[in-house]
Motif scaffolding. Sequence first.
Motif, PDB file in Angstrom:
ATOM      1  N   ILE A 195     -14.592  -8.937   5.760  1.00  0.00           N
ATOM      2  CA  ILE A 195     -14.246  -7.872   4.827  1.00  0.00           C
ATOM      3  C   ILE A 195     -13.489  -8.514   3.672  1.00  0.00           C
ATOM      4  O   ILE A 195     -12.601  -9.330   3.910  1.00  0.00           O
ATOM      5  N   PRO A 196     -13.809  -8.164   2.418  1.00  0.00           N
ATOM      6  CA  PRO A 196     -13.087  -8.745   1.288  1.00  0.00           C
ATOM      7  C   PRO A 196     -11.573  -8.541   1.450  1.00  0.00           C
ATOM      8  O   PRO A 196     -11.130  -7.473   1.893  1.00  0.00           O
ATOM      9  N   LEU A 205      -9.064  -7.975  -0.455  1.00  0.00           N
ATOM     10  CA  LEU A 205      -8.361  -6.845  -1.084  1.00  0.00           C
ATOM     11  C   LEU A 205      -8.583  -5.548  -0.312  1.00  0.00           C
ATOM     12  O   LEU A 205      -7.711  -4.692  -0.239  1.00  0.00           O
ATOM     13  N   LEU A 206      -9.766  -5.402   0.292  1.00  0.00           N
ATOM     14  CA  LEU A 206     -10.025  -4.191   1.061  1.00  0.00           C
ATOM     15  C   LEU A 206      -9.204  -4.193   2.346  1.00  0.00           C
ATOM     16  O   LEU A 206      -8.697  -3.148   2.778  1.00  0.00           O
ATOM     17  N   ILE A 226      -5.842  -3.121   1.302  1.00  0.00           N
ATOM     18  CA  ILE A 226      -5.776  -1.665   1.085  1.00  0.00           C
ATOM     19  C   ILE A 226      -5.573  -0.959   2.417  1.00  0.00           C
ATOM     20  O   ILE A 226      -4.694  -0.102   2.579  1.00  0.00           O
ATOM     21  N   LEU A 227      -6.381  -1.353   3.404  1.00  0.00           N
ATOM     22  CA  LEU A 227      -6.304  -0.757   4.740  1.00  0.00           C
ATOM     23  C   LEU A 227      -4.898  -0.915   5.324  1.00  0.00           C
ATOM     24  O   LEU A 227      -4.282   0.047   5.791  1.00  0.00           O
ATOM     25  N   ILE A 228      -4.393  -2.160   5.257  1.00  0.00           N
ATOM     26  CA  ILE A 228      -3.075  -2.449   5.835  1.00  0.00           C
ATOM     27  C   ILE A 228      -1.993  -1.632   5.137  1.00  0.00           C
ATOM     28  O   ILE A 228      -1.129  -1.024   5.784  1.00  0.00           O
ATOM     29  N   VAL A 249      -2.152   1.161   3.414  1.00  0.00           N
ATOM     30  CA  VAL A 249      -2.186   2.600   3.653  1.00  0.00           C
ATOM     31  C   VAL A 249      -1.691   2.910   5.062  1.00  0.00           C
ATOM     32  O   VAL A 249      -0.973   3.885   5.286  1.00  0.00           O
ATOM     33  N   LEU A 250      -2.044   2.035   6.019  1.00  0.00           N
ATOM     34  CA  LEU A 250      -1.616   2.293   7.387  1.00  0.00           C
ATOM     35  C   LEU A 250      -0.130   2.017   7.574  1.00  0.00           C
ATOM     36  O   LEU A 250       0.575   2.794   8.218  1.00  0.00           O
ATOM     37  N   LEU A 254      -3.323  -3.534  -6.143  1.00  0.00           N
ATOM     38  CA  LEU A 254      -2.894  -2.560  -5.139  1.00  0.00           C
ATOM     39  C   LEU A 254      -1.942  -1.548  -5.752  1.00  0.00           C
ATOM     40  O   LEU A 254      -2.024  -0.349  -5.469  1.00  0.00           O
ATOM     41  N   VAL A 303      -0.836   2.648  14.381  1.00  0.00           N
ATOM     42  CA  VAL A 303       0.194   3.094  13.445  1.00  0.00           C
ATOM     43  C   VAL A 303       0.375   4.605  13.558  1.00  0.00           C
ATOM     44  O   VAL A 303      -0.569   5.332  13.864  1.00  0.00           O
ATOM     45  N   PHE A 357     -14.210   4.913  -0.107  1.00  0.00           N
ATOM     46  CA  PHE A 357     -13.385   4.084   0.780  1.00  0.00           C
ATOM     47  C   PHE A 357     -11.906   4.347   0.528  1.00  0.00           C
ATOM     48  O   PHE A 357     -11.138   4.579   1.461  1.00  0.00           O
ATOM     49  N   VAL A 405      -9.350   6.028   3.265  1.00  0.00           N
ATOM     50  CA  VAL A 405      -8.160   5.355   3.778  1.00  0.00           C
ATOM     51  C   VAL A 405      -6.942   6.244   3.570  1.00  0.00           C
ATOM     52  O   VAL A 405      -6.117   6.412   4.465  1.00  0.00           O
ATOM     53  N   ARG A 428      -6.789   9.118   6.012  1.00  0.00           N
ATOM     54  CA  ARG A 428      -6.872   8.709   7.422  1.00  0.00           C
ATOM     55  C   ARG A 428      -8.133   9.259   8.063  1.00  0.00           C
ATOM     56  O   ARG A 428      -8.125   9.734   9.186  1.00  0.00           O
TER      57      ARG A 428
END
Lengths: 314, 310
Positions: A159-160, A162-163, A166-168, A170-171, A252, B30, B262, B266, B269
């Motif tokens: 997975i690129p 930066l994506l 983004i995931l990390i 937001v979580l 970001l 999380v 996407f 995100v 959720r």
Amino acid sequence: MTVSDLPETAINQPAERDYDAELERASELEFATKPRSTLRYAISRFKRNKIAMLGLVMVVALVVMAVFAPLITPSKPEEQLYFDRVSLPPNWEHPLGVDMLGRDYWSRIAYGSRISLMVGVVATLVSFLIGLPLGALAGMLGGVVDWIVMRITEVLGTIPSLLVAILILVLLGTGVQNMLIAIAITGWIGPARLIRGQVYSVREEDYVWAAKALGLRNWDIMWQNLIPNSFAPLLISLATGIPGAIMAEAGLSFLGIGIDPPTPSWGQMLSEGLPYLRSYWWLALWPAVMVALSMLGFNFVADGLRDALDPRAR
Amino acid sequence: MGRYIAGRLFSIVLVLLAVTAITFLLMQAVPGGPFDESKMALSPEVKANIRRMYGLDKPLYVQYWNFVKSVLQLNFGYSYQFPGDTIASVFARTSTPTLIIGGSTIVVAVVLGVILGVVAAYRQNTWLDYVITFGTTLGLVIPSFVLAVVLVLIFTRALGWLPSGGWAKPQNVILPLMANSLGPICFVARYTRNSMLEVLHREHVRAARAKGVRGTRLATRHVLRNALTPLVTVIGPMVPGIVTSSVFVESMFRVPGMGSLFVGAVGFRDYPMIMATTTIIGFLIAFANLFTDIAYTWVDPRVRLGSARR
């Protein structure tokens, strides 16, 4: 110096021989026999590279801006100076204008360089601190350790980066610390692969086989050969890592999941300026210019280092 | 060759299983979820119903297995954001803009990049070469979202020629395409220039010149043919960059494509949507890599795949 030592272009274009440059090159070859000459040779090559020097000036200017931000700005970046006069165009009192909340824009731009540089440098260093030991261990131990580390890099590399970031973000939630985690979680792959490759290539060298045959321990051989061999590629990778991390931070923050307001960050200011693009265009322009300039400065330096340290490339 | 491809496809499947499993665990680990109090004020009974409907009351391995099943059935399950739509149908809707922009980015990058690269190589060490080389250096390092802002300032604000966002008219394609393709154009241009210079200095070109071959014939039969074939191998490595920049460019220009999908998923959720998008992106990039490796064997028959004998 024989004809075969000359670069091919010199043979193709005999009419345009540059005797000064050839003399200089010859004298450099001579001084290449002196100790510590590789580094000095690299420095002199770097200094002669105008674009690299321009990049260095830009980087130094950025660092000065970040360090002396409180001295060169009229107010704190978060301070709302006015409540009735907002979104002012650039003027004598406020060289870059005033934003939609009545804050001096020059102060925000100047303080923004602190976040950019800090994230760029720290995220890269963290990536190296994770990647170097992992890559070195994978290369030296081989076998299962190597397999595991390489499979992790493969999975993360699908997975690129930066994506993934983004995931990390937001979580985990926004903020500087999570930003560093989000960038470093994929940032260590490059340094780890690099040092692993170095370990493998050092292993194959004839003189290393000779050293082994003489009974030197693996550890000593690695220690003595790996560091001098890896210095140049590591420095180049460090120099390209920093602008990469700066861009990630800006990107970001631009998406609204980076540095939280009111702390200024260029990416965040850029996205805050977007809705006002038609009427107060300068609000988006200045941060865009700053991101562009810092990317150029750091990349010019990185390219210059690559040319200076690895003359065979190109 | 067939065995090699089969092996690679098998390892792609394994890597994708690992990627999705990690993404899945990460999302579970999380705190916070799509049906939190803050997002929807619902009675516990209704919430339990919703959780049961989406299978969220089941153990984790059952949930993951359900995800794998939905991928194999190619419907990817149901999205939380768009209740009632299968994710496959949402993808069908959002993939068109992304494929239009992404596909034309590759075409524009190859066409313009090759032209710039060839011109720079034939005019090596002239002002034209320096301008192109310096320009491509600039274009490679400017982030697409910065470029996007500058483009809007120029073409919308100053000139008023093009719309600043949306996806209704054909003109809406132009600015996102420009923002997306500058980097790839410069990438291809640099690669072409280096490849051209290398071929121009090869012995067979010198021999052809000595024989009196010149002009178009020399360029097409002896130089371009050899210099441009390797370009097949650079299309694959461009894909991750295009995917990444389409996320930014689509958000910036409000294009209803998979990139903005996407980001939206995100933020919401929307677990099934995140998992599905991650799978698709991972598959796309793994496939691009496989294509690149196969392309190497077309370009250079000496390259043999899968001969891991050392």
